[in-house]
Write a protein that holds these residues in place. Structure first.
Motif, PDB file in Angstrom:
ATOM      1  N   ALA A   9      60.690  49.300  71.338  1.00 26.74           N
ATOM      2  CA  ALA A   9      59.757  50.375  70.968  1.00 26.74           C
ATOM      3  C   ALA A   9      60.513  51.559  70.380  1.00 26.74           C
ATOM      4  N   GLY A  10      60.027  52.066  69.264  1.00 27.49           N
ATOM      5  CA  GLY A  10      60.671  53.226  68.650  1.00 27.49           C
ATOM      6  C   GLY A  10      59.895  53.703  67.440  1.00 27.49           C
ATOM      7  N   ILE A  11      60.195  54.928  67.016  1.00 29.80           N
ATOM      8  CA  ILE A  11      59.589  55.476  65.804  1.00 29.80           C
ATOM      9  C   ILE A  11      60.694  55.974  64.884  1.00 29.80           C
ATOM     10  N   MET A  12      60.377  56.086  63.577  1.00 30.15           N
ATOM     11  CA  MET A  12      61.406  56.409  62.587  1.00 30.15           C
ATOM     12  C   MET A  12      60.871  57.340  61.507  1.00 30.15           C
ATOM     13  N   PRO A  13      60.627  58.596  61.843  1.00 28.68           N
ATOM     14  CA  PRO A  13      60.232  59.547  60.796  1.00 28.68           C
ATOM     15  C   PRO A  13      61.430  59.886  59.915  1.00 28.68           C
ATOM     16  N   LEU A  14      61.200  59.968  58.609  1.00 31.53           N
ATOM     17  CA  LEU A  14      62.290  60.239  57.672  1.00 31.53           C
ATOM     18  C   LEU A  14      62.100  61.601  57.023  1.00 31.53           C
ATOM     19  N   SER A  15      63.159  62.382  56.996  1.00 27.14           N
ATOM     20  CA  SER A  15      63.130  63.698  56.367  1.00 27.14           C
ATOM     21  C   SER A  15      64.550  64.243  56.308  1.00 27.14           C
ATOM     22  N   ASP A  40      58.139  50.784  54.728  1.00 30.94           N
ATOM     23  CA  ASP A  40      57.136  51.797  54.423  1.00 30.94           C
ATOM     24  C   ASP A  40      57.758  52.991  53.698  1.00 30.94           C
ATOM     25  N   GLY A  41      57.180  53.335  52.551  1.00 30.17           N
ATOM     26  CA  GLY A  41      57.612  54.515  51.806  1.00 30.17           C
ATOM     27  C   GLY A  41      58.789  54.284  50.880  1.00 30.17           C
ATOM     28  N   LYS A  42      59.324  53.069  50.801  1.00 28.08           N
ATOM     29  CA  LYS A  42      60.469  52.787  49.929  1.00 28.08           C
ATOM     30  C   LYS A  42      59.990  52.109  48.654  1.00 28.08           C
ATOM     31  N   ASP A  43      60.529  52.563  47.509  1.00 25.35           N
ATOM     32  CA  ASP A  43      60.136  51.942  46.244  1.00 25.35           C
ATOM     33  C   ASP A  43      60.918  50.648  46.029  1.00 25.35           C
ATOM     34  N   GLU A  44      60.519  49.891  44.989  1.00 30.72           N
ATOM     35  CA  GLU A  44      61.119  48.578  44.758  1.00 30.72           C
ATOM     36  C   GLU A  44      62.606  48.678  44.448  1.00 30.72           C
TER      37      GLU A  44
END
Length: 247
Positions: free
Chosen positions: A94-100, A196-200
Motif C-alpha cells: 500500500a502506498g501513494i505517489m504524488p508527483l511535484s 498515470d500522467g506520463k506521456d508516450e
C-alpha cells in the motif's frame, strides 16, 4: 473460519487489490499460501482479486482498513488470524505517489504521503512484529527512485527512504524470532500508479533505460516478494532492487 491446518502458511498483503499488490497476492497463492487481500476503499476490486484466487484453487479473504490507523489495522490482523488461525507473511504494498517539484509541492500532500507510506508501513510492521510466526517474513516496499533521483519524486522518495531505514532496524529487533524483514525497491513498473500522467515519450525513454530494455511488470516484482517470503531465508534486513539493472 480456520480449517485447523497449522502447516498452511498465511499472508496479509496491504494494497492487495490492484497493480503490484494483486500480482503479489496471486503469486503467493500459487505457492499455496492463504492470502488476505487488504484494501482501503475499493471493496469490489478486492473481492475480484479474492474470487480470482479462489477460482485458481487458492484460499483468500478480503480485509479493509486505513493502514495508518492502528486500531483499524489491529482489527484487520484479528480478522486474518480468525480466518486462517495464524500469520506467516506480511507484505506492505500500500502506498501513494504524488508527483511535484519540491519547490511547489503542497505540504498537505507531503503530510498525506508520509501518513500512508511511512506511518502506514510503521503501523503494519508493528502489528506484524507482534503476530508473525517463526519462519515468517515481513516485506516492505521502497522504490528504485531512491537511486535514480527522478525530478518531481521528492516527497515519494523521502517517504520511501524512511521505509528503507526502518526495515533493517526491525530485522534486528526481531533477533531470535526467525522472522526476516526486507524491502523490495521496484524500478519503473507498468502499473496505473506509475503510468498515470506520463506521456508516450517519457514512457518510451524509461522503457529503453534499463539494460533489459523494457518496463518491469507487476509479476516481476511479485517474484522478488515470493523469494523473500519463501526460500530467501538468509536474506534479512536488506533492500532488494528489482529494476532490470536500471540502478
Amino acid at each position: 473460519m480456520d480449517s485447523g491446518n497449522d502447516s498452511t502458511r498465511a499472508a496479509l498483503v496491504t494494497g492487495g487489490s490492484g497493480g503490484i499488490g494483486r500480482a503479489v497476492v496471486e503469486r503467493l497463492a500459487r505457492d499455496g499460501i492463504a492470502v488476505a487481500v487488504h484494501y482501503a476503499g475499493n471493496r469490489a476490486r478486492a473481492e475480484e482479486t479474492v474470487t480470482a484466487v479462489k477460482r485458481a484453487g487458492g484460499r483468500a479473504v478480503s480485509v479493509s482498513g486505513d493502514v495508518a490507523d492502528e486500531q483499524a489495522m489491529a482489527a484487520a490482523f484479528d480478522v486474518v488470524e480468525a480466518e486462517f488461525g495464524h500469520l506467516d507473511v506480511v507484505v506492505n504494498t500500500a502506498g501513494i505517489m504524488p508527483l511535484s517539484p519540491i519547490a511547489t509541492l503542497d505540504l498537505d500532500e507531503l503530510d498525506r504521503t508520509y501518513r500512508t507510506n511511512v506511518r502506514g508501513t510503521f503501523v503494519v510492521c508493528q502489528q506484524a512484529a507482534r503476530r508473525v510466526r517463526r519462519g515468517g517474513a515481513i516485506v516492505n516496499f521502497s522504490t528504485s527512485v531512491t537511486r535514480l533521483r527522478f525530478p518531481s519524486y521528492g516527497a515519494y522518495v523521502a517517504s520511501k527512504g524512511a521505509v528503507e531505514a526502518m526495515t533493517p532496524v526491525l530485522a534486528r529487533e526481531l533477533r531470535g524470532r526467525d522472522v526476516t524483514v526486507n524491502a523490495v525497491a521496484p524500478g519503473p513498473t507498468a502499473t496505473p500508479l506509475f503510468l498515470d500522467g506520463k506521456d508516450e515519450a517519457t514512457i518510451e525513454n524509461l522503457t529503453k533505460a534499463a539494460p533489459l530494455e523494457r518496463l518491469g511488470t507487476p509479476q516481476d516484482i511479485a517474484e522478488a516478494v515470493a523469494f523473500l517470503a519463501g526460500p530467501g531465508r538468509w536474506v534479512n534486513g536488506q533492500v532488494l532492487f528489482a529494476n532490470g539493472g536500471l540502478a
